[in-house]
Design a protein around this motif. Structure first.
Motif, short mmCIF file in Angstrom:
data_model
loop_
_atom_site.label_atom_id
_atom_site.label_comp_id
_atom_site.label_asym_id
_atom_site.label_seq_id
_atom_site.Cartn_x
_atom_site.Cartn_y
_atom_site.Cartn_z
N ASP A 47 18.14 -1.88 -0.46
CA ASP A 47 17.38 -2.75 0.45
C ASP A 47 15.92 -2.90 0.05
OD1 ASP A 47 19.65 -3.13 2.01
OD2 ASP A 47 19.20 -1.40 3.29
N LEU A 48 15.50 -2.16 -0.97
CA LEU A 48 14.10 -2.21 -1.39
C LEU A 48 13.95 -2.75 -2.81
CD1 LEU A 48 13.05 1.33 -0.07
CD2 LEU A 48 12.64 -0.88 1.04
N SER A 49 15.04 -3.13 -3.41
CA SER A 49 15.05 -3.58 -4.79
C SER A 49 14.07 -4.75 -5.01
CB SER A 49 16.46 -4.02 -5.20
OG SER A 49 16.48 -4.52 -6.51
N GLY A 50 13.24 -4.61 -6.02
CA GLY A 50 12.32 -5.68 -6.39
C GLY A 50 11.05 -5.74 -5.58
N MET A 51 10.88 -4.85 -4.61
CA MET A 51 9.67 -4.88 -3.80
C MET A 51 8.48 -4.33 -4.58
SD MET A 51 10.54 -3.89 0.13
CE MET A 51 11.77 -4.79 1.10
N GLU A 52 7.32 -4.92 -4.33
CA GLU A 52 6.08 -4.37 -4.86
C GLU A 52 5.72 -3.14 -4.04
OE1 GLU A 52 1.75 -6.02 -6.40
OE2 GLU A 52 2.90 -7.17 -4.94
N ILE A 53 5.09 -2.17 -4.66
CA ILE A 53 4.82 -0.89 -3.99
C ILE A 53 3.33 -0.62 -3.89
CG2 ILE A 53 5.08 1.62 -4.19
CD1 ILE A 53 7.83 1.19 -5.32
N GLY A 54 2.93 -0.14 -2.71
CA GLY A 54 1.57 0.34 -2.49
C GLY A 54 1.62 1.75 -1.94
N TYR A 55 0.50 2.45 -1.99
CA TYR A 55 0.41 3.81 -1.48
C TYR A 55 -0.66 3.89 -0.38
CZ TYR A 55 2.97 5.71 -5.57
OH TYR A 55 3.91 6.01 -6.53
N PHE A 56 -0.36 4.65 0.68
CA PHE A 56 -1.35 4.98 1.70
C PHE A 56 -1.42 6.49 1.77
CE2 PHE A 56 -2.84 6.15 5.85
CZ PHE A 56 -3.75 5.18 6.23
N GLY A 57 -2.62 7.04 1.49
CA GLY A 57 -2.76 8.49 1.49
C GLY A 57 -3.80 8.95 2.49
N ALA A 58 -3.55 10.11 3.08
CA ALA A 58 -4.51 10.73 4.01
C ALA A 58 -4.81 12.14 3.54
CB ALA A 58 -3.94 10.75 5.42
N SER A 59 -6.06 12.54 3.64
CA SER A 59 -6.48 13.89 3.26
C SER A 59 -6.04 14.19 1.82
CB SER A 59 -5.92 14.92 4.25
OG SER A 59 -6.45 16.20 4.03
N THR A 60 -5.34 15.29 1.59
CA THR A 60 -4.90 15.61 0.23
C THR A 60 -3.88 14.59 -0.29
OG1 THR A 60 -3.28 17.12 1.18
CG2 THR A 60 -5.36 18.08 0.43
N GLY A 61 -3.22 13.91 0.62
CA GLY A 61 -2.27 12.87 0.21
C GLY A 61 -2.94 11.73 -0.54
N SER A 62 -4.23 11.52 -0.27
CA SER A 62 -4.96 10.48 -1.00
C SER A 62 -5.07 10.83 -2.48
CB SER A 62 -6.35 10.31 -0.40
OG SER A 62 -6.28 9.90 0.94
#
Length: 218
Positions: free
Chosen positions: A104-119
């Motif tokens: 269901d996600l095939s071909g989607m462009e990807i972005g990241y959202f990070g918080a604290s150490t996740g950034s």
């Protein structure tokens, strides 16, 4: 839409690999062309109400979202793991590969959202992955913990920091200077590290939505 309403709309998923099973929450609005993967910070999880609020705003903009636990329960009790950016980045890479292979996600462009150490994990993973990451947003993040890769980050990056989070502002300013990609830094007036003040998280969510809508296919 309230946080509880949004969380009820998400599907429980399991990201499996590297001898780990990481629970996640996936939401795919109709017609979505992009996916934002969330990397939470220390002491948080896929159930973070702050990250789920932001995810709900992105969902309303037609962007799919994936929130997942970067650590298994037995790993999370060791505080060293919470600050092991290489480990956290590897889990984000695992989730990215999982998403790319999800029907269901095939071909989607990807972005990241990070918080604290996740950034820091998001910034490092964006350099290590073979996938083009379309955009990164950091909320109250520690991008300085990814100092070894900051000059190699190519994804457009937005750093959001609370105006009363003095030390983190300094750390973000130092990291911002090292970034060579398209970049912006936004300071939310009167906000502290967790953006708990009235209206602060709403500003974060709107800034994130605008950044992702600008840089991802929507």
């Amino acid at each position: 839409m309230t946080v509880d309403q949004f969380m009820a709309q998400q599907a429980n998923v399991a990201i499996v690999g590297d001898n780990v099973i990481l629970p996640g929450l996936l939401a795919i609005p109709k017609g979505a062309k992009s996916l934002v993967v969330f990397a939470h910070g220390s002491g948080s999880s896929r159930l973070s109400r702050r990250n789920n609020y932001v995810a709900g705003v992105l969902h309303e903009a037609g962007i799919a979202t994936l929130l997942f636990d970067l650590l298994m329960e037995d790993e999370a009790v060791d505080r060293q793991n919470v600050f092991d950016i290489d480990l956290l980045a590897s889990r984000l890479l695992l989730a990215t590969d999982w998403a790319l292979n999800h029907p269901d996600l095939s071909g989607m462009e990807i972005g990241y959202f990070g918080a604290s150490t996740g950034s820091a994990a998001a910034l490092k993973a964006s350099v290590l992955t073979s996938v083009k990451i379309g955009a990164i947003v950091s909320r109250g993040g520690r991008p300085d913990l990814a100092a070894d890769v900051l000059e190699m980050v190519s994804a457009p990056t937005l750093l959001i920091v609370g105006g009363n989070d003095d030390l983190v502002i300094e750390l973000n300013e130092a990291a911002f200077a090292m970034l060579k990609c398209e970049k912006e830094m936004k300071i939310v007036p009167g906000a502290t590290h967790l953006f708990e003040e009235p209206g602060a998280l709403e500003i974060v969510a709107e800034l994130a939505r605008e950044w992702f809508v600008r840089h991802l296919e929507v």
